[in-house]
Scaffold this motif. Sequence first.
Motif, PDB file in Angstrom:
ATOM      1  N   UNK A  87       0.842  -1.204   0.000  1.00 28.70           N
ATOM      2  CA  UNK A  87       0.000   0.000   0.000  1.00 28.70           C
ATOM      3  C   UNK A  87       0.875   1.252   0.000  1.00 28.70           C
ATOM      4  N   UNK A  88       1.946   1.228   0.777  1.00 30.65           N
ATOM      5  CA  UNK A  88       2.845   2.371   0.826  1.00 30.65           C
ATOM      6  C   UNK A  88       3.550   2.626  -0.495  1.00 30.65           C
ATOM      7  N   UNK A  89       3.996   1.574  -1.143  1.00 27.46           N
ATOM      8  CA  UNK A  89       4.702   1.703  -2.421  1.00 27.46           C
ATOM      9  C   UNK A  89       3.801   2.324  -3.487  1.00 27.46           C
ATOM     10  N   UNK A  90       2.521   1.915  -3.511  1.00 29.93           N
ATOM     11  CA  UNK A  90       1.610   2.413  -4.556  1.00 29.93           C
ATOM     12  C   UNK A  90       0.841   3.661  -4.125  1.00 29.93           C
ATOM     13  N   UNK A  91       1.046   4.094  -2.873  1.00 29.01           N
ATOM     14  CA  UNK A  91       0.385   5.303  -2.392  1.00 29.01           C
ATOM     15  C   UNK A  91      -1.097   5.142  -2.120  1.00 29.01           C
ATOM     16  N   UNK A  92      -1.532   3.936  -1.819  1.00 32.46           N
ATOM     17  CA  UNK A  92      -2.956   3.686  -1.552  1.00 32.46           C
ATOM     18  C   UNK A  92      -3.374   4.285  -0.215  1.00 32.46           C
ATOM     19  N   UNK A  93      -4.480   4.984  -0.218  1.00 32.41           N
ATOM     20  CA  UNK A  93      -5.048   5.566   0.995  1.00 32.41           C
ATOM     21  C   UNK A  93      -6.369   4.907   1.359  1.00 32.41           C
ATOM     22  N   UNK A  94      -6.866   4.027   0.466  1.00 31.16           N
ATOM     23  CA  UNK A  94      -8.146   3.351   0.655  1.00 31.16           C
ATOM     24  C   UNK A  94      -7.977   1.880   0.304  1.00 31.16           C
ATOM     25  N   UNK A  95      -8.621   1.019   1.102  1.00 33.14           N
ATOM     26  CA  UNK A  95      -8.624  -0.412   0.833  1.00 33.14           C
ATOM     27  C   UNK A  95     -10.062  -0.922   0.835  1.00 33.14           C
ATOM     28  N   UNK A  96     -10.316  -1.884  -0.038  1.00 33.85           N
ATOM     29  CA  UNK A  96     -11.600  -2.586  -0.071  1.00 33.85           C
ATOM     30  C   UNK A  96     -11.270  -4.050   0.182  1.00 33.85           C
ATOM     31  N   UNK A  97     -11.692  -4.532   1.360  1.00 30.06           N
ATOM     32  CA  UNK A  97     -11.271  -5.849   1.811  1.00 30.06           C
ATOM     33  C   UNK A  97     -12.456  -6.771   2.059  1.00 30.06           C
ATOM     34  N   UNK A  98     -12.204  -8.070   2.036  1.00 30.18           N
ATOM     35  CA  UNK A  98     -13.254  -9.087   2.153  1.00 30.18           C
ATOM     36  C   UNK A  98     -13.819  -9.134   3.565  1.00 30.18           C
ATOM     37  N   UNK A 124      -6.694  -8.820  11.026  1.00 25.49           N
ATOM     38  CA  UNK A 124      -5.337  -8.378  11.358  1.00 25.49           C
ATOM     39  C   UNK A 124      -4.859  -7.288  10.396  1.00 25.49           C
ATOM     40  N   UNK A 125      -5.054  -7.494   9.105  1.00 19.71           N
ATOM     41  CA  UNK A 125      -4.612  -6.502   8.113  1.00 19.71           C
ATOM     42  C   UNK A 125      -5.438  -5.228   8.212  1.00 19.71           C
ATOM     43  N   UNK A 126      -6.723  -5.375   8.400  1.00 22.56           N
ATOM     44  CA  UNK A 126      -7.596  -4.201   8.536  1.00 22.56           C
ATOM     45  C   UNK A 126      -7.122  -3.319   9.681  1.00 22.56           C
ATOM     46  N   UNK A 127      -6.863  -3.916  10.836  1.00 21.11           N
ATOM     47  CA  UNK A 127      -6.397  -3.116  11.979  1.00 21.11           C
ATOM     48  C   UNK A 127      -5.083  -2.402  11.665  1.00 21.11           C
ATOM     49  N   UNK A 128      -4.163  -3.096  11.017  1.00 19.66           N
ATOM     50  CA  UNK A 128      -2.877  -2.466  10.689  1.00 19.66           C
ATOM     51  C   UNK A 128      -3.074  -1.322   9.689  1.00 19.66           C
ATOM     52  N   UNK A 129      -3.924  -1.518   8.702  1.00 22.08           N
ATOM     53  CA  UNK A 129      -4.213  -0.449   7.747  1.00 22.08           C
ATOM     54  C   UNK A 129      -4.800   0.762   8.460  1.00 22.08           C
ATOM     55  N   UNK A 130      -5.811   0.547   9.286  1.00 28.34           N
ATOM     56  CA  UNK A 130      -6.460   1.655  10.001  1.00 28.34           C
ATOM     57  C   UNK A 130      -5.441   2.383  10.878  1.00 28.34           C
ATOM     58  N   UNK A 131      -4.614   1.620  11.592  1.00 24.69           N
ATOM     59  CA  UNK A 131      -3.595   2.219  12.460  1.00 24.69           C
ATOM     60  C   UNK A 131      -2.592   3.067  11.678  1.00 24.69           C
ATOM     61  N   UNK A 132      -2.494   2.818  10.373  1.00 26.48           N
ATOM     62  CA  UNK A 132      -1.548   3.551   9.530  1.00 26.48           C
ATOM     63  C   UNK A 132      -2.235   4.507   8.556  1.00 26.48           C
ATOM     64  N   UNK A 133      -3.473   4.886   8.871  1.00 27.97           N
ATOM     65  CA  UNK A 133      -4.156   5.941   8.135  1.00 27.97           C
ATOM     66  C   UNK A 133      -4.813   5.537   6.829  1.00 27.97           C
ATOM     67  N   UNK A 134      -4.953   4.246   6.590  1.00 24.25           N
ATOM     68  CA  UNK A 134      -5.634   3.785   5.380  1.00 24.25           C
ATOM     69  C   UNK A 134      -7.107   3.561   5.714  1.00 24.25           C
ATOM     70  N   UNK A 135      -7.982   4.167   4.948  1.00 22.16           N
ATOM     71  CA  UNK A 135      -9.422   3.987   5.119  1.00 22.16           C
ATOM     72  C   UNK A 135      -9.788   2.608   4.586  1.00 22.16           C
ATOM     73  N   UNK A 136     -10.501   1.824   5.388  1.00 20.98           N
ATOM     74  CA  UNK A 136     -10.862   0.469   4.987  1.00 20.98           C
ATOM     75  C   UNK A 136     -12.373   0.338   4.874  1.00 20.98           C
ATOM     76  N   UNK A 137     -12.790  -0.206   3.740  1.00 11.88           N
ATOM     77  CA  UNK A 137     -14.186  -0.577   3.507  1.00 11.88           C
ATOM     78  C   UNK A 137     -14.239  -2.082   3.312  1.00 11.88           C
ATOM     79  N   UNK A 138     -15.378  -2.674   3.653  1.00  8.01           N
ATOM     80  CA  UNK A 138     -15.574  -4.081   3.314  1.00  8.01           C
ATOM     81  C   UNK A 138     -16.201  -4.151   1.935  1.00  8.01           C
TER      82      UNK A 138
END
Length: 146
Positions: A87-98, A124-138
Amino acid sequence: MYIVSACLAGIKCKYNGKDNKNEAISKLVEEGKAIPVCPEVLGGLPTPRVPCEIIKDEKGNTRVIDKDGVDRTTEFLEGAKKSLAIAGVVGAKVAILKSNSPSCGCGYVYDGNFCGKLVEGNGVTTDLFIDNGIKVYSDKDYRLDK
C-alpha cells in the motif's frame, strides 16, 4: 489507487482455493486503479489452507488459530505487514477488503469457534491499515472515492 483483497479481484486464493469475485472490484484492478493483495498468502500460507479465526488467548492477547488448533498469528502479522508495505509503495489511501475474514474483515469477524457466528471486530490486516491511516471498507459497504 486502491488496495483490494485478491479474492475479490477473482484470484483463487481463499482458504478453500476459490475466490469471491466482485465484478466492480475486478474492473478496478483491470483498469489499473487497484492492486490486489492476499495477506494470508503473503504471510506464507498455502492455498488451499485450513480455515482460521481470531480468538483471545488466556492472557487476553489476540491470536489467529486454524481449525486444527495451530497458531497462525505469525503468518497473519507477516502478511499484514507486507500488505501495508505494498500500500505504501503504490500510495494507496483506501482499501476494499473481504468482509468477515481474519485478515481482511472490517467491522465483523468470525468468533473463533468455527461455528459461523460473527462478532464485532476487524481482521489483522484491517487493523494495521487503520492504524496507519488507510481507510478500509468491506466488500459490503465500499464506496469509490473520487
